[in-house]
Structure formats: C-alpha cells, structure tokens
Design a protein around this motif. Structure first.
Motif, short mmCIF file in Angstrom:
data_model
loop_
_atom_site.label_atom_id
_atom_site.label_comp_id
_atom_site.label_asym_id
_atom_site.label_seq_id
_atom_site.Cartn_x
_atom_site.Cartn_y
_atom_site.Cartn_z
N CYS A 52 0.83 -1.20 0.00
CA CYS A 52 0.00 0.00 0.00
C CYS A 52 0.87 1.26 0.00
N TRP A 53 0.24 2.38 -0.30
CA TRP A 53 0.89 3.68 -0.35
C TRP A 53 0.27 4.56 0.72
N ILE A 54 1.10 5.30 1.45
CA ILE A 54 0.55 6.16 2.49
C ILE A 54 1.00 7.60 2.26
N ALA A 66 -3.93 5.35 3.86
CA ALA A 66 -3.22 4.25 3.22
C ALA A 66 -4.13 3.69 2.14
N SER A 100 -4.26 0.66 -0.67
CA SER A 100 -3.62 -0.55 -1.14
C SER A 100 -3.61 -0.58 -2.66
N LEU A 102 0.91 2.57 11.52
CA LEU A 102 1.53 1.48 10.77
C LEU A 102 1.19 0.12 11.38
N LEU A 129 -2.21 -0.87 10.38
CA LEU A 129 -2.27 -1.36 9.00
C LEU A 129 -1.99 -2.85 8.95
N VAL A 138 3.12 -6.42 5.66
CA VAL A 138 2.71 -5.28 4.87
C VAL A 138 3.95 -4.51 4.42
N GLN A 139 3.97 -4.14 3.15
CA GLN A 139 5.03 -3.30 2.61
C GLN A 139 4.40 -1.99 2.17
N ILE A 140 5.04 -0.88 2.56
CA ILE A 140 4.41 0.43 2.48
C ILE A 140 5.31 1.41 1.74
N LEU A 182 9.04 -0.35 5.13
CA LEU A 182 8.76 0.95 4.53
C LEU A 182 9.70 1.21 3.36
#
Length: 226
Positions: A140-142, A159, A161, A184, A187, A195-197, A218
C-alpha cells in the motif's frame, strides 16, 4: 550570494514537501455545493459532526470492528448517528472530497520530483512488488493531506492498497508531525499481517518510527525532502 542560494534551496524544498501529497481535501458540502434538484445525503452540519467524531479516534474505540477508518466503518457510523444508510458510492464520494483515494505515483510528487519518481517506478518499484508477492504482504501507499472546511483544519493520514482499499485516520490538531507508529501497526492488524508500504514525501526519513516489527517494511518515494 551563497546565503541567498541556500535560502532559495530551503524555500524550494519546503514548497516541494508541501506539494508531495498531491493536493488537499475539502469538506464535501463545501466542494460540491448543491445544484438544483441534487439529492443531499448528509447536511453540512452532519458531515462536520461526522469528521469531528472521527478526528483523533479509531473505529474500535467507538465499538466498530475496523482498526482504521474505512468506507464501511464510516457508513456504519453515519447510520448509527443519523439513521441514514449511505450507499458505497456516497461514502466513496465523501472520501474523495476529503482528499482520500487512489492517486497516480507522479501525482504524489511536485514538478521537481516527477522525473525521479518515474525513474523509481521503472527501476525500483518492480522489485518492491515482487518482494511483497514473495512475502505474501499487502502493498500500500501512504500519505498525508490537509482537510479544509473544518475548524481547526485537520490532517488526514491515509493508506491506499494496490487493490484500491482505503484506510485512514483524522489527526487531532497540533499532533506530532512524525509518521505515527500506531498507524503502521494498525495497518498490519492484530494478526500481524505482512505489509510493505510506500511512503510519500509527507514525511522525511527522520520522521519515520525508529523501530518497527520485521513484517512491516517501509519504502521511500523519491522527494526533495529526502
């Protein structure tokens, strides 16, 4: 002359960081207005009350199931408070007006960083996608946006996805500008999902949490603030 150049670089960097999140949000009733014959889902007062209820509060603190605010939990809260059932499209429209939702990666960068983001997408992002797949991690992108039309104005941390799922919080005024560790962790959820952000330029590396569990990874999006 050297001092002027340094000051100029600082001002450019400051301008860039203010624009890395791709635009501000606004209260939907203010942004949309009301045209003749247009149905009103929530009144402006109800929308403002909804935002104030969400501000500084997680859904589970109000007896809802989600760890972070989602389209579904917002709909449930609106039904509880106002006895109104919002359709998915209605809630999505409010979230878009508040500055939430999918955006192109280049929309998360200022004009000075677009080329760097395009290069990053070609050279580095595919490896991030493969890593997320190999570790069965959500990707996902935050980012952070400023929500106007409320007093005081609110920062919304969101966030999104790669599948388009939106989760967010509305921060309280004068909150620490650092990237919240609890955001985080939520999430990842109580079952500690991998999870990779991708973190946009809303925060510098110095504003990231110093220690995170290994299942939370991250990745910085290129920006002038780094």
């Amino acid at each position: 002359m050297a001092v002027a150049l340094r000051d100029g670089r600082r001002s450019v960097t400051s301008w860039c960081r203010r624009h890395t999140i791709g635009g501000d949000g606004a209260v939907a009733a203010v942004r949309r207005g009301q045209r003749s014959g247009e149905a009103v889902i929530l009144s402006r007062d109800q929308e403002l009350d909804l935002i104030e209820t969400i501000r500084g509060c997680y859904p589970d603190q109000l007896g809802l199931d989600d760890d972070l605010w989602t389209r579904q939990s917002v709909a449930v809260l609106a039904q509880r408070r106002y006895g109104m059932r919002l359709e998915d499209g209605d809630v999505s429209a409010y979230l878009r007006a508040w500055g939430l939702g999918p955006r192109e990666p280049t929309d998360r960068a200022c004009g000075l960083c677009v080329d760097a983001v395009v290069d990053w997408l070609e050279r580095q992002y595919p490896a991030i996608v493969r890593s997320a797949q190999e570790h069965r991690a959500e990707l996902c992108w935050i980012g952070r946006t400023r929500l106007h039309g409320v007093v005081p104005a609110a920062d919304v941390l969101s966030a999104v996805s790669v599948r388009g799922r939106v989760r967010f919080i509305v921060a309280t005024p004068n909150v620490d500008p650092a990237l919240p560790r609890d955001f985080l962790l939520r999430l990842s959820g109580p079952d500690c999902r991998a999870v990779q952000i991708v973190v946009d330029g809303s925060w510098t590396r110095a504003e990231w949490p110093r220690k995170l569990p290994p299942h939370i990874v991250l990745h910085p999006l290129p920006s002038c603030g780094r």
